[in-house]
Design a protein around this motif. Structure first.
Motif, short mmCIF file in Angstrom:
data_model
loop_
_atom_site.label_atom_id
_atom_site.label_comp_id
_atom_site.label_asym_id
_atom_site.label_seq_id
_atom_site.Cartn_x
_atom_site.Cartn_y
_atom_site.Cartn_z
N ASP A 329 0.92 -3.17 -6.93
CA ASP A 329 1.44 -1.83 -7.24
C ASP A 329 0.46 -1.06 -8.12
N TYR A 330 -0.04 -1.73 -9.15
CA TYR A 330 -0.96 -1.07 -10.07
C TYR A 330 -2.20 -0.60 -9.33
N TYR A 331 -2.72 -1.43 -8.45
CA TYR A 331 -3.92 -1.09 -7.70
C TYR A 331 -3.69 0.13 -6.81
N VAL A 332 -2.65 0.09 -6.00
CA VAL A 332 -2.43 1.15 -5.02
C VAL A 332 -2.09 2.47 -5.71
N TYR A 333 -1.22 2.42 -6.71
CA TYR A 333 -0.77 3.66 -7.34
C TYR A 333 -1.85 4.31 -8.19
N ASN A 334 -2.94 3.59 -8.47
CA ASN A 334 -4.05 4.16 -9.21
C ASN A 334 -5.23 4.54 -8.31
N LEU A 335 -5.06 4.44 -7.01
CA LEU A 335 -6.10 4.86 -6.08
C LEU A 335 -6.13 6.38 -5.96
N PRO A 336 -7.28 7.03 -6.14
CA PRO A 336 -7.39 8.46 -5.81
C PRO A 336 -7.13 8.65 -4.32
N PRO A 337 -6.62 9.81 -3.90
CA PRO A 337 -6.30 10.02 -2.48
C PRO A 337 -7.46 9.73 -1.54
N GLU A 338 -8.70 10.09 -1.96
CA GLU A 338 -9.84 9.86 -1.08
C GLU A 338 -10.13 8.37 -0.91
N GLU A 339 -9.84 7.56 -1.94
CA GLU A 339 -10.03 6.12 -1.82
C GLU A 339 -8.90 5.48 -1.02
N ASN A 340 -7.71 6.00 -1.17
CA ASN A 340 -6.59 5.55 -0.35
C ASN A 340 -6.93 5.68 1.13
N GLN A 341 -7.52 6.80 1.51
CA GLN A 341 -7.81 7.08 2.92
C GLN A 341 -8.86 6.14 3.49
N LYS A 342 -9.68 5.54 2.66
CA LYS A 342 -10.73 4.65 3.14
C LYS A 342 -10.18 3.29 3.58
N ILE A 343 -8.98 2.96 3.16
CA ILE A 343 -8.35 1.69 3.55
C ILE A 343 -7.64 1.91 4.88
N ARG A 344 -8.18 1.35 5.95
CA ARG A 344 -7.59 1.59 7.26
C ARG A 344 -6.32 0.78 7.48
N LEU A 345 -6.23 -0.40 6.84
CA LEU A 345 -5.02 -1.21 6.92
C LEU A 345 -5.06 -2.26 5.83
N PHE A 346 -3.87 -2.77 5.47
CA PHE A 346 -3.78 -3.86 4.51
C PHE A 346 -3.01 -5.01 5.13
N MET A 347 -3.57 -6.23 5.01
CA MET A 347 -2.95 -7.42 5.57
C MET A 347 -2.57 -8.37 4.44
N ASP A 348 -1.31 -8.78 4.42
CA ASP A 348 -0.77 -9.60 3.34
C ASP A 348 -0.62 -11.05 3.80
N TYR A 349 -1.16 -11.98 2.99
CA TYR A 349 -1.12 -13.39 3.35
C TYR A 349 -0.54 -14.21 2.20
N ASP A 350 0.76 -14.46 2.31
CA ASP A 350 1.54 -15.11 1.26
C ASP A 350 2.32 -16.27 1.87
N MET A 351 2.04 -17.49 1.43
CA MET A 351 2.69 -18.72 1.90
C MET A 351 2.29 -19.04 3.35
N MET A 352 1.12 -19.63 3.49
CA MET A 352 0.54 -19.94 4.79
C MET A 352 0.82 -21.35 5.26
N ALA A 353 1.47 -22.19 4.43
CA ALA A 353 1.50 -23.62 4.75
C ALA A 353 2.81 -24.31 4.41
N SER A 354 3.93 -23.64 4.61
CA SER A 354 5.22 -24.24 4.26
C SER A 354 5.46 -25.52 5.06
N PRO A 355 5.98 -26.57 4.42
CA PRO A 355 6.10 -27.87 5.08
C PRO A 355 7.06 -27.88 6.26
N ASN A 356 8.12 -27.10 6.20
CA ASN A 356 9.10 -27.01 7.29
C ASN A 356 8.91 -25.66 7.99
N PHE A 357 7.68 -25.37 8.37
CA PHE A 357 7.23 -24.02 8.70
C PHE A 357 7.79 -23.46 9.99
#
Length: 504
Positions: A329-357
């Motif tokens: 949140d801190y990162y995104v909300y502090n991005l100037p609009p022109e820097e926001n536009q440079k990010i074409r997409l964001f990919m989130d990778y949280d919990m990649m290896a659950s044992p009962n996956f």
């Protein structure tokens, strides 16, 4: 163990706090990457992913988590702990060893950390099994048990008028709904309650957070709707129910750090961004949640150095996810609009290896989210299908660090393998494992250690992460261009979480 590099920083109104001493981007040498390297190729990058390397990283991460033992009496990487400082040092040094392929920046920010040492709730003659303290709850007065009658609050407890005068000096029982848990706790405190219990309108338990601290917050528990039913019936029949609440907890202000690594080559106006969180909960070492994502990103970042890229790739390791997505949140909300536009997409990778996956894909659509989110979702689906692997869609409901990006107009998505959700019989047939049990039986617990990761799932998903990076680092052909930084109304209306816990 690597030595921890630390700096004492004084925060107004708080004690001296420890944050890693990391050179800023301006301190890092920037040179051209080798021109002899081949252009990024998805298959070639995937072939470099090794289960042995991932597991070796997991063992090192667990040793780092042991740095938290002196303060917490068990391994942990919660923000503010030596285990988290060690994690930050490990991430930073790993990227630094890759030479001039990346520039590294660190972003310090203020955060709120909560720790619950002991708790107990007694309602009448019963000790409810589903009763759990809310995240960032304060302690009961003087960290001692408080006593009082249980007083049923009107409506959803979102207005001062919902709290009868009898709440003062007693314990408020409040229905979940309509407003944030922090609002309910604050209003209960203002009405003079010595503690509060928020019960669910569904049978399930309530595992929520109070969010930003307020001086009026009182010690607050969540309670399942199933266990609340009998008590509510008594109260509505004018029967009294006495209660005892006890929480020994602390809520403190600290500084912590996001780490960002960006390729020195590639179009800086068209960035592929991906991230995972570097912290665990206080209760355990967090080797799956989200040590697995942290280490997958490190491994992909390491192997990516063997290639050149057309578009810049930006890796992020967020701090404070477990406290409510604080770093992202801190990162995104502090991005100037022109820097926001440079990010074409964001990919989130949280919990990649659950044992009962289960192989889970966030069901992000362009109808409810910024354009491009659905194209990313379909990339994951196509990859699983081409390999004959089953997958399932899960709600895109604010549970991880994609939330701030979607709210600020950046398309996003991701994959996961499951947390405290229960695997169905259908999913047992699709993925193996055990129906009727959590995807991760050690979710947010001490047993989330090296033995809590499924290597097969971890390798599969790290290869998919590599594919997602390689695809967009090579080309954004047929991917929607960024049009706006406006928030998505449809997404905001369907969001129930802000991080791993419910917020209302």
């Amino acid at each position: 163990m690597r030595p921890l590099l630390a700096l004492c920083v004084t925060v107004t109104g708080a004690a001296a706090l420890q944050v890693p001493l990391l050179p800023s981007t301006s301190q890092m040498p920037v040179q051209s990457a080798s021109e002899r390297k081949p252009l990024i190729d998805s298959s070639a990058l995937q072939d470099l992913i090794s289960g042995d390397r991932l597991m070796a990283r997991a063992k090192e991460m667990f040793e780092i988590a042991k740095l938290g033992e002196d303060e917490y009496n068990h391994p942990t990487r919660v923000i503010g702990s030596l285990g988290h400082l060690g994690t930050l040092s490990y991430i930073y040094e790993t990227i630094l060893q890759l030479g001039d392929y990346y520039t590294i920046s660190n972003q310090s920010f203020p955060a709120v950390s909560g720790n619950i040492f002991e708790s107990r709730l007694v309602l009448g003659n019963e000790v409810p099994k589903s009763a759990v303290p809310m995240g960032l709850t304060p302690a009961t007065k003087d960290k001692q048990p408080v006593h009082g009658d249980l007083i049923l609050v009107d409506n959803d407890g979102c207005s001062p008028s919902d709290y009868p005068f009898k709440v003062s000096g007693n314990i408020a029982l409040i229905r979940r709904g309509d407003c944030a848990f922090g609002t309910k706790s604050r209003l209960a405190g203002k009405a003079g309650a010595v503690a509060a219990v928020v019960y669910n309108y569904e049978k399930d338990s309530v595992q929520g957070t109070l969010g930003n601290p307020s001086p009026f917050h009182v010690a607050t528990f969540g309670l399942s709707g199933e266990e609340a039913q009998t008590i509510i019936k008594k109260l509505k029949n004018k029967e009294s129910v006495d209660a005892i609440a006890y929480i020994d907890a602390e809520v403190k202000s600290i500084l912590t750090v996001n780490i960002i690594a960006q390729t020195t080559e590639g179009d800086p106006d068209n960035c592929v961004m991906l991230g995972g969180h570097s912290d665990s909960v206080a209760e355990g070492p967090g080797i799956n949640d989200d040590g697995s994502g942290t280490m997958s990103l490190l491994e992909v970042a390491t192997q990516l150095t063997k290639f050149t890229v057309h578009n810049c790739v930006r890796f992020a390791w967020w701090a404070g996810e477990e406290e409510g997505l604080l770093g992202s949140d801190y990162y995104v909300y502090n991005l100037p609009p022109e820097e926001n536009q440079k990010i074409r997409l964001f990919m989130d990778y949280d919990m990649m290896a659950s044992p009962n996956f289960a192989y889970q894909v966030y069901n992000a659509t362009n109808e409810a989210n910024p354009a491009g989110s659905e194209e990313l979702r379909n990339l994951y689906v196509k990859w699983y299908e081409e390999r004959g692997l089953n997958y399932t869609f899960i709600p895109f409901d604010g549970r991880s660090d994609y939330d701030g990006f979607i709210r600020n107009g950046i398309p996003g998505g991701g994959i996961a393998t499951g947390a405290e959700g229960i695997k169905t019989k259908k999913e047992e047939k699709m993925f193996g494992g055990k129906a009727g049990e959590w995807y991760d039986p050690c979710y947010h617990q001490l047993c989330d250690n090296v033995g809590n990761v499924n290597e097969t799932a971890w390798v599969v998903n790290t290869k998919l992460i590599a594919h997602s990076v390689a695809t967009y680092a090579r080309s954004f052909e047929d991917f929607p261009r960024r049009m706006s930084v406006a928030t998505s109304v449809a997404y905001r209306e369907q969001t129930k979480y802000h991080g791993p816990r419910l917020f209302n």
